[in-house]
Design a protein around this motif. Structure first.
Motif, PDB file in Angstrom:
ATOM      1  N   LEU A 186       0.843  -1.194   0.000  1.00 29.94           N
ATOM      2  CA  LEU A 186       0.000   0.000   0.000  1.00 29.94           C
ATOM      3  C   LEU A 186       0.877   1.244   0.000  1.00 29.94           C
ATOM      4  O   LEU A 186       2.019   1.212   0.432  1.00 29.94           O
ATOM      5  CB  LEU A 186      -0.921   0.002   1.222  1.00 29.94           C
ATOM      6  CG  LEU A 186      -1.816  -1.218   1.399  1.00 29.94           C
ATOM      7  CD1 LEU A 186      -2.633  -1.092   2.670  1.00 29.94           C
ATOM      8  CD2 LEU A 186      -2.700  -1.417   0.193  1.00 29.94           C
ATOM      9  N   GLY A 187       0.332   2.344  -0.510  1.00 28.11           N
ATOM     10  CA  GLY A 187       1.081   3.592  -0.471  1.00 28.11           C
ATOM     11  C   GLY A 187       0.830   4.444  -1.696  1.00 28.11           C
ATOM     12  O   GLY A 187      -0.082   4.198  -2.481  1.00 28.11           O
ATOM     13  N   THR A 188       1.682   5.442  -1.868  1.00 29.06           N
ATOM     14  CA  THR A 188       1.581   6.385  -2.970  1.00 29.06           C
ATOM     15  C   THR A 188       2.644   6.037  -4.007  1.00 29.06           C
ATOM     16  O   THR A 188       3.798   5.796  -3.659  1.00 29.06           O
ATOM     17  CB  THR A 188       1.773   7.822  -2.458  1.00 29.06           C
ATOM     18  OG1 THR A 188       0.760   8.088  -1.470  1.00 29.06           O
ATOM     19  CG2 THR A 188       1.641   8.828  -3.582  1.00 29.06           C
ATOM     20  N   TYR A 189       2.223   6.020  -5.272  1.00 28.01           N
ATOM     21  CA  TYR A 189       3.111   5.619  -6.364  1.00 28.01           C
ATOM     22  C   TYR A 189       3.059   6.632  -7.490  1.00 28.01           C
ATOM     23  O   TYR A 189       1.998   7.141  -7.829  1.00 28.01           O
ATOM     24  CB  TYR A 189       2.684   4.257  -6.938  1.00 28.01           C
ATOM     25  CG  TYR A 189       2.851   3.113  -5.981  1.00 28.01           C
ATOM     26  CD1 TYR A 189       4.023   2.384  -5.953  1.00 28.01           C
ATOM     27  CD2 TYR A 189       1.829   2.766  -5.103  1.00 28.01           C
ATOM     28  CE1 TYR A 189       4.180   1.318  -5.079  1.00 28.01           C
ATOM     29  CE2 TYR A 189       1.984   1.710  -4.219  1.00 28.01           C
ATOM     30  CZ  TYR A 189       3.160   0.991  -4.213  1.00 28.01           C
ATOM     31  OH  TYR A 189       3.317  -0.050  -3.347  1.00 28.01           O
ATOM     32  N   ASP A 190       4.232   6.894  -8.107  1.00 26.56           N
ATOM     33  CA  ASP A 190       4.306   7.683  -9.337  1.00 26.56           C
ATOM     34  C   ASP A 190       3.993   6.752 -10.500  1.00 26.56           C
ATOM     35  O   ASP A 190       4.568   5.668 -10.598  1.00 26.56           O
ATOM     36  CB  ASP A 190       5.707   8.266  -9.535  1.00 26.56           C
ATOM     37  CG  ASP A 190       6.019   9.367  -8.554  1.00 26.56           C
ATOM     38  OD1 ASP A 190       5.084  10.099  -8.167  1.00 26.56           O
ATOM     39  OD2 ASP A 190       7.191   9.491  -8.161  1.00 26.56           O
ATOM     40  N   ILE A 191       3.107   7.179 -11.379  1.00 27.52           N
ATOM     41  CA  ILE A 191       2.743   6.388 -12.546  1.00 27.52           C
ATOM     42  C   ILE A 191       3.338   7.064 -13.771  1.00 27.52           C
ATOM     43  O   ILE A 191       2.919   8.143 -14.164  1.00 27.52           O
ATOM     44  CB  ILE A 191       1.205   6.272 -12.688  1.00 27.52           C
ATOM     45  CG1 ILE A 191       0.587   5.726 -11.411  1.00 27.52           C
ATOM     46  CG2 ILE A 191       0.844   5.430 -13.909  1.00 27.52           C
ATOM     47  CD1 ILE A 191       1.050   4.337 -11.021  1.00 27.52           C
TER      48      ILE A 191
END
Length: 79
Positions: free
Chosen positions: A33-38
């Motif tokens: 889980l978490g924040t990702y750059d796409i």
């Protein structure tokens, strides 16, 4: 390990996603889980979509992997 795949196409301006989840069973754990750059680019990226894997582990040790495949259109605007 059981596996499931999901496919998401983002708008071209969406470059960050936040993956959050809550297990049905409080004794299960979730990893990834978490924040990702796409950075995936449907038209120009030879690497294909950005894939994020989420693994759920049950109390008994059984695991299930959820793979989310993100793509977004190319930003061909030179300005």
């Amino acid at each position: 390990m059981a596996e499931e795949d999901y496919y998401v196409t983002l708008d071209k301006m969406e470059t960050v996603v936040n993956i959050s989840a809550k297990p049905e069973d409080s004794l299960s754990t979730i990893e990834g889980l978490g924040t990702y750059d796409i950075q995936a680019d449907i038209n120009n990226d030879p690497q294909g979509p950005t894939v994020i894997s989420i693994t759920v582990t049950a109390e008994a040790g059984n695991t299930k992997e959820y793979r989310i495949h993100f793509t977004r259109p190319a930003d061909n605007n030179p300005y």
